[in-house]
Design an enzyme around this catalytic site. Structure first.
Site, PDB file in Angstrom:
ATOM      1  N   ILE A  46       0.819  -1.221   0.000  1.00 57.49           N
ATOM      2  CA  ILE A  46       0.000   0.000   0.000  1.00 57.49           C
ATOM      3  C   ILE A  46       0.847   1.264   0.000  1.00 57.49           C
ATOM      4  O   ILE A  46       0.322   2.371  -0.053  1.00 57.49           O
ATOM      5  CB  ILE A  46      -0.950   0.028   1.219  1.00 57.49           C
ATOM      6  N   GLY A  47       2.157   1.134   0.099  1.00 51.19           N
ATOM      7  CA  GLY A  47       2.999   2.313   0.087  1.00 51.19           C
ATOM      8  C   GLY A  47       4.461   1.954  -0.021  1.00 51.19           C
ATOM      9  O   GLY A  47       4.878   0.855   0.335  1.00 51.19           O
ATOM     10  N   LYS A  48       5.248   2.929  -0.508  1.00 53.30           N
ATOM     11  CA  LYS A  48       6.674   2.686  -0.657  1.00 53.30           C
ATOM     12  C   LYS A  48       7.404   4.004  -0.509  1.00 53.30           C
ATOM     13  O   LYS A  48       6.954   5.035  -1.015  1.00 53.30           O
ATOM     14  CB  LYS A  48       6.961   2.043  -2.017  1.00 53.30           C
ATOM     15  N   ALA A  88      11.527   5.961   0.803  1.00 52.54           N
ATOM     16  CA  ALA A  88      12.975   5.801   0.867  1.00 52.54           C
ATOM     17  C   ALA A  88      13.380   4.853   1.981  1.00 52.54           C
ATOM     18  O   ALA A  88      14.411   4.182   1.899  1.00 52.54           O
ATOM     19  CB  ALA A  88      13.635   7.166   1.067  1.00 52.54           C
ATOM     20  N   ASN A  89      12.560   4.781   3.042  1.00 53.03           N
ATOM     21  CA  ASN A  89      12.933   3.969   4.200  1.00 53.03           C
ATOM     22  C   ASN A  89      12.396   2.545   4.141  1.00 53.03           C
ATOM     23  O   ASN A  89      12.737   1.726   4.993  1.00 53.03           O
ATOM     24  CB  ASN A  89      12.443   4.635   5.492  1.00 53.03           C
ATOM     25  N   GLY A  90      11.530   2.246   3.214  1.00 50.66           N
ATOM     26  CA  GLY A  90      10.997   0.898   3.161  1.00 50.66           C
ATOM     27  C   GLY A  90       9.631   0.831   2.524  1.00 50.66           C
ATOM     28  O   GLY A  90       9.129   1.811   1.966  1.00 50.66           O
ATOM     29  N   LYS A  91       9.015  -0.328   2.632  1.00 53.18           N
ATOM     30  CA  LYS A  91       7.708  -0.569   2.044  1.00 53.18           C
ATOM     31  C   LYS A  91       6.665  -0.766   3.144  1.00 53.18           C
ATOM     32  O   LYS A  91       6.992  -1.154   4.260  1.00 53.18           O
ATOM     33  CB  LYS A  91       7.755  -1.800   1.147  1.00 53.18           C
ATOM     34  N   VAL A  92       5.403  -0.513   2.786  1.00 55.02           N
ATOM     35  CA  VAL A  92       4.301  -0.658   3.740  1.00 55.02           C
ATOM     36  C   VAL A  92       3.260  -1.609   3.148  1.00 55.02           C
ATOM     37  O   VAL A  92       2.831  -1.446   1.991  1.00 55.02           O
ATOM     38  CB  VAL A  92       3.647   0.700   4.069  1.00 55.02           C
ATOM     39  N   ASP A 116      10.129  16.216  11.803  1.00 56.29           N
ATOM     40  CA  ASP A 116       9.872  15.908  10.390  1.00 56.29           C
ATOM     41  C   ASP A 116       8.394  16.093  10.079  1.00 56.29           C
ATOM     42  O   ASP A 116       7.755  15.247   9.450  1.00 56.29           O
ATOM     43  CB  ASP A 116      10.320  14.485  10.064  1.00 56.29           C
TER      44      ASP A 116
END
EC number: 2.7.11.1
Length: 844
Positions: free
Chosen positions: A514-516, A518-522, A634
């Site tokens: 459901i998401g991607k 710079a820090n990883g995938k979801v 952030d």
């Protein structure tokens, strides 16, 4: 050598009330009217001799000389003295005669001769016949009510007083003892007592006398060589003060008080813990309005029903007497507190019976003191749901918009108090709604939810009449419908109580991507946490094994700050073999705010304020964390997620730090998205106010997303995507809002983007100002919303073209700027570092 006091009282009509108040031993205790009231008729100058005392303090002598005649008379009796009270009543069991105590008993031998009186064989010479008759009458009266003291000491004050008042010959003069043999022991035990100026405090300290009297009566206490001892001398010095304190403590002087301070003291002093050694009882008291009592019909939870009906009725009776003597039960002291304020504040959870009695006698539950606090503030601060229920039942308003913070108190202490305040607060703590009562915003936002949740969880809606409960709901809906929805949702789906490590997990269980970033995938996932199934978003992060500890520490900091305004963190799983970390997060199906404002077209400012208040609530929530303010570092639109109820929540605490001096060094490491960083944050010094700057950029984005007519630039500088930076820091450039944005809103955003961090508003001040901006919008909706259709395309393009030229000019002159204003410009450049020449000052 005897010391004589020559005293007299002027006619009440000629008393200098100002002089009385200036010289009175306890300045703020007795009102001018009361002193005048007690000084009734002119008295003949009288002479007093106090034993063979040589050590009476001159200061004490002058005060005694001044104050006592205002409500009593003195008569000399062979080196001793007798006080004849005009209205006051005091009850003791000794007569002191030449340093010897004469106990008053039921069978007292009194012989009367010409000018002489023998009491139990001891001679008292009285020359004045009238004085002698009064003295004998009082002795007989005291001996006939020997049981009074036992009755009084066992908590039956009212019965004791009434038994005396029913006598035909009520007392108007009583003998006051000096308690020579044992008073000194009390002075030693409370050696600082004589330094106090307030007789009420003195009275409290002398309460131990009852025990000492018992010891003397039972020959358990003997003082050898008392006349020459320090104890004896202390006694002599203390007698005048002691007498004054006893006058206040045991008389009807309390309920004659006009300015309410003695009534407040009575509330503080005469109380019994309704939870202690008491059986559950329901109480009802209904009386006519003429008696200043209103009906009570509280049949509710056990906390309220534990109030002792006997004590409650006694207090109602006492306060009714106060009112009958023209005492204003709602009178304010110099701090603006009423008797109701002081009862709850001083007695906390022990105040139940007294609070109910005061309210039933007409005390107003909505009076504010000088700090704008109503009694409900104190009840909530001390976390007592029983008192809250009583106040609500008597019409206390549950909305407290004008409340001020508890900032003058140590937040840590208040937090500890809240943690000890019972089952309701435990529930609220788990939900995360009421963990920060000590700051302004939290009082404003959480008081209503505290009351509502407490009622819902305890299933005690019957305590309130329907109109009262309806009023609570209406106020909550009108003032903060977003928060109310959030609370109801939390009630339906209680969160997991603790963030924990997940022992077993297989990556094959993951659902769709459901998401991607710079820090990883979801990934999406339905996961069962010990019987509780949760719809999760699982974030997969590749982590070097040496950094796992640091990452988990950051995740734990997020978990500690969980509330309805933060994306919930349910747990984590560590794949040590493949160096992956899986974070189980609350699933927010509506995506992030950045995507929403890009894809959807706002039709009115109603939508703007819905999201604006959401991001402000979230930011303040982490800033008011009870364990220390959490700096997000952030804050940007993509880090605000919107759940299925369309509620905004803040997430991605990967760069967060708690705001405390011990962690200051950790804040110097650059982190966060460059385009949203405050000037000081770009230099490695992040503070809470840095988050405010970033929050201002988010509000700026929300304004930039407003779809003007034929407007294709969803963000400032939207067509200059090659730029990596679009606003300056510190005293350089700041973002420029389109002139069509209403002035109140642009002023707020510019204040948040101030180059000086100390001049930026706090998150709570942002909330207050945003609320005023919303009020301006509500009163001018048509004008505000007209900007959606009134912007001409040429005018709009010209505005942006001028801005582009200015930015291009700056680049040409090699003035390196620090940040683009929108996420869209740096989606793939979050880690770019810019060299900034801070010696250059630029302005449009």
């Amino acid at each position: 050598m005897n010391i004589k006091f020559d005293m007299f009282v002027k006619d009440s009509n000629s008393i200098d009330s100002e002089e009385l108040l200036n010289n009175y031993l306890t300045l703020n205790v007795v009102s001018q009217e009361l002193l005048i009231q007690n000084a009734q008729k002119p008295l003949t100058p009288l002479s007093i001799e106090i034993g063979k005392t040589r050590t009476i303090n001159k200061n004490i002598k002058s005060k005694l000389n001044f104050i006592m005649p205002s409500f009593c008379e003195y008569y000399e009796l062979e080196g001793n003295y007798i006080l004849y009270f005009k209205k006051l009543k005091i009850f003791e069991d000794f007569i002191i005669y030449k340093d010897q105590s004469i106990p008053i008993s039921n069978q007292m031998e009194i012989k009367i001769g010409k000018g002489k009186v023998l009491v139990n064989g001891k001679k008292i010479s009285i020359k004045d016949e009238e004085i002698k008759n009064n003295f004998i009458r009082d002795l007989n009266f005291l001996s006939s009510i020997k049981n009074f003291r036992n009755q009084y000491s066992h908590g039956n004050e009212i019965e004791a007083v009434e038994s005396i008042s029913k006598k035909e010959n009520s007392i108007n003069s009583l003998v006051i003892p000096t308690f020579i043999k044992f008073l000194g022991e009390i002075i030693i035990k409370t050696k600082d007592t004589i330094k106090f100026k307030n007789l009420m405090v003195l009275s409290d300290n002398f309460n131990i006398l009852d025990d000492v009297i018992y010891q003397v009566e039972n020959n358990e206490l003997n003082l050898k060589n008392s006349k020459n001892s320090v104890v004896y001398k202390s006694i002599k010095k203390s007698i005048p003060i002691y007498l004054l304190s006893k006058v206040f403590e045991h008389t009807e002087f309390y309920i004659l008080e006009k300015n309410n301070s003695i009534l407040n003291f009575f509330c503080k002093k005469r109380i019994e813990d309704f939870n202690e050694n008491s059986e559950d009882k329901e109480f009802n008291s209904t009386s006519e309005n003429d008696s200043h009592e209103s009906s009570i019909d509280l049949k509710c939870s056990s906390e309220v029903s534990q109030i002792k009906i006997e004590r409650f009725h006694e207090y109602v009776s006492l306060f009714s007497k106060c009112i009958s003597k023209n005492v204003d039960i709602n009178h304010k002291n110099d701090k603006g507190d009423t008797a109701l304020h002081n009862t709850i504040k001083n007695l906390k959870k022990e105040s139940g019976p007294m609070v109910a009695a005061l309210l039933s006698c007409g005390a107003n539950a909505n009076i504010r003191n000088n700090k704008h606090k109503v009694p409900l503030h104190f009840a909530i601060e001390f976390g007592d749901e029983s008192i809250i229920k009583i106040l609500l039942a008597f019409g206390a308003k549950p909305f407290l918009e004008d409340s001020i913070s508890f900032s003058e108190r140590d937040p840590g202490k208040i937090y500890k108090e809240l943690n000890k305040s019972g089952q309701v607060l435990k529930i609220l703590y788990e939900i995360g709604v009421i963990t920060k009562l000590f700051d302004n915003f939290s009082v404003l936002q959480h008081v209503k939810t505290f009351i509502l949740l407490e009622i819902l969880f305890q299933n005690s809606m019957n305590i309130l009449k329907s109109d009262i409960f309806s009023s609570i709901l209406n106020n909550i809906f009108n003032q903060n419908i977003v928060r109310f929805k959030l609370i109801i949702q939390n009630l339906k789906e209680p969160p997991l109580s603790k963030f924990k490590k997940i022992e077993k997990f297989d990556r094959s269980e993951l659902g769709k991507l459901i998401g991607k970033g710079a820090n990883g995938k979801v990934y999406e996932l339905h996961y069962n946490f010990g019987g509780v199934e949760k719809h999760c978003a699982v974030k997969e992060i590749k982590v070097d094994k040496y950094r796992v500890g640091a990452v988990l520490k950051e995740i734990e900091s997020t978990a500690l700050s969980q509330s309805p305004f933060t994306v919930g963190i349910y747990g984590y799983f560590e794949d040590e073999k493949n160096n992956f970390l899986y974070i189980f997060l609350e699933y927010c199906p509506n995506g992030n705010l950045f995507d929403i404002i890009n894809k959807e077209k706002m039709k009115s400012f109603d939508e703007f304020f819905s999201y604006a208040f959401g991001v402000v609530h979230c930011t303040h929530d982490i800033h008011s964390n009870p364990k220390g303010a959490l700096i997000h570092r952030d804050i940007k639109a993509s880090n605000f997620l919107v759940d299925k109820n369309n509620l905004v929540k803040i997430g991605d605490f990967g760069t967060a730090r708690f705001d405390c001096t011990l962690n200051l060094s950790s804040l110097k490491n650059g982190a966060g998205t460059v385009c949203f960083q405050a000037p000081e944050a770009s230099r490695g010094k992040a503070t809470i106010q840095s988050d405010i700057y970033s929050l201002g950029v988010v509000l700026f984005e929300l304004c930039g997303a407003i779809p003007y007519k034929n407007y294709n630039y969803f963000f400032p500088f939207g067509d200059l995507k090659y730029l990596r930076v679009a606003s300056a820091v510190s005293n350089y450039l700041r973002p420029i809002l389109h002139p069509v944005i209403p002035q109140p809103l642009s002023d707020l955003i510019y204040s948040m983007l101030n180059h000086n961090e100390y001049d930026r508003p706090t998150s709570f001040e942002v909330f207050q100002k945003l609320k005023k901006v919303q009020e301006d919008y509500e009163s001018n909706k048509e004008e505000w919303n007209s900007i959606f259709n009134t912007i001409d395309m040429k005018e709009d393009q010209q505005f942006h073209h001028e801005r582009q030229e200015k930015v291009a000019l700056m680049i040409k002159k090699k003035y390196l700027l620090t940040r683009p204003i929108t996420e869209s410009l740096v989606n793939h450049y979050d880690n770019i570092v810019f060299n900034i020449d801070y010696s250059i000052s630029l302005n449009f």
